[in-house]
Design a protein around this motif. Structure first.
Motif, PDB file in Angstrom:
ATOM      1  N   SER A  42      20.000  54.067  27.995  1.00  8.54           N
ATOM      2  CA  SER A  42      19.946  55.535  28.109  1.00  8.54           C
ATOM      3  C   SER A  42      18.526  56.021  28.357  1.00  8.54           C
ATOM      4  O   SER A  42      18.319  57.015  29.054  1.00  8.54           O
ATOM      5  N   GLN A  86      26.444  60.372  28.359  1.00  3.13           N
ATOM      6  CA  GLN A  86      27.374  59.761  27.416  1.00  3.13           C
ATOM      7  C   GLN A  86      28.056  60.855  26.581  1.00  3.13           C
ATOM      8  O   GLN A  86      29.235  60.778  26.285  1.00  3.13           O
ATOM      9  N   ASP A 171      26.053  57.155  32.587  1.00  2.00           N
ATOM     10  CA  ASP A 171      25.631  56.517  31.341  1.00  2.00           C
ATOM     11  C   ASP A 171      26.782  56.483  30.346  1.00  2.00           C
ATOM     12  O   ASP A 171      27.057  57.466  29.674  1.00  2.00           O
ATOM     13  N   GLU A 172      27.425  55.354  30.250  1.00  6.73           N
ATOM     14  CA  GLU A 172      28.552  55.144  29.335  1.00  6.73           C
ATOM     15  C   GLU A 172      29.590  56.256  29.436  1.00  6.73           C
ATOM     16  O   GLU A 172      30.108  56.728  28.423  1.00  6.73           O
TER      17      GLU A 172
HETATM   18 MG    MG Z   1      22.899  54.560  25.597  1.00  9.20          MG
END
Ligand code: MG
Ligand code: ADP
Ligand code: MG
Length: 250
Positions: A42, A86, A171-172
């Motif tokens: 991240s 995320q 991101d995720e």
């Molecule tokens: Mg992360």
């Protein structure tokens, strides 16, 4: 070469997190960045979009021939870099429609183009909304406010579809998604794939990569890319976990 990262070091509050990242992404490619929690995935995405909380201490990032680190976050966005978070943020008081119109027009203004017409904008919204199967009623609500987890994630992909980024970083985006939402997110990413853009999919698990086929898979560990391979690397990680990566690099 779309993106070239050389020996990137970055951190926060004097603590080094990225410890010499090297990464090259060509147009037309999908890259997956995997790695254990806390390895800096991240942080890398935050640094690429110019999150001011992080400080770059060494290295360079070139995006389409430009020094990315010299650009303000808004300029990076207008240059075509998009980050899907995320944990998507809620923006009370700003409707989806107005938020998207502002975002689309900011990019057009940056390129010296006229604002989008009302008709074209509505057409674009409908077309992109259908890709991620997002309910039209959400468009008049405040951004992400009261959206379910799945709706928030699909909304991220909707925004990406609207903005047609040159480099999308997810991101995720898959974390916490059920299989249907996962499939829709993947469909959005696959539909937006073009020879002149690229996607970086950051994920802890292999699962999303069943639906989005990466060209290149990297393992990020302790602030460095310690392994790079093809899709088979993701399968190997799925089978063996991350312990062997840690053992090789500690
Ligand atoms: Mg992360
Ligand atoms: P990942 O996304 O791979 O799980 P992160 O980039 O979130 O990893 O975190 C990498 C390391 O940096 C971790 O040790 C984390 O605690 C630290 N870190 C991340 N963000 C911050 C922050 N805002 N303040 C202090 N430390 C942070
Ligand atoms: Mg994490």
């Amino acid at each position: 070469m779309l993106l070239e990262i050389n020996n990137l070091h970055a951190g926060i509050d004097g603590k080094e997190i990225l410890r010499g990242i090297d990464l090259r992404v060509n147009a037309g490619e999908i890259h997956a960045i995997m790695g254990p929690n806390g390895s800096g995935k991240s942080t890398l995405s935050s640094v690429l979009v110019g999150n001011p909380a992080f400080e770059v201490t060494q290295g360079s990032v070139t995006f389409q021939g430009k020094d990315l680190l010299e650009l303000a976050p808004e300029e990076r966005s207008c240059e075509g870099i998009f980050l899907s978070f995320q944990y998507p943020v809620e923006i009370p008081g700003v409707s989806m429609v107005n938020f998207m119109r502002a975002a689309v027009n900011a990019r057009r203004e940056y390129r010296g183009e006229e604002p989008v017409s009302a008709t074209d904008f509505l057409k674009l919204m409908r077309e992109k909304r259908e890709i991620v199967e997002l309910d039209n009623r959400l468009m008049n609500r405040s951004v992400n406010e009261g959206f379910s987890g799945g709706e928030k994630k699909r909304n991220e992909i909707f925004q990406m579809a609207m903005l047609e980024p040159t480099l999308a970083i997810l991101d995720e985006t898959d974390s916490g998604l059920d299989i249907d939402a996962l499939r829709i997110v993947a469909k959005g990413v696959n539909l937006l794939r073009r020879p002149d853009n690229a996607t970086i999919v950051i994920t802890h698990y292999q699962r999303l990569l069943d639906y989005i086929k990466p060209d290149v898979v990297h393992v990020l560990y302790h602030g460095r890319i310690v392994k790079t391979g093809g899709p088979e690397l993701a399968l190997e990680l799925e089978k063996k976990g991350y312990d062997w990566i840690k053992e090789q690099n500690d």
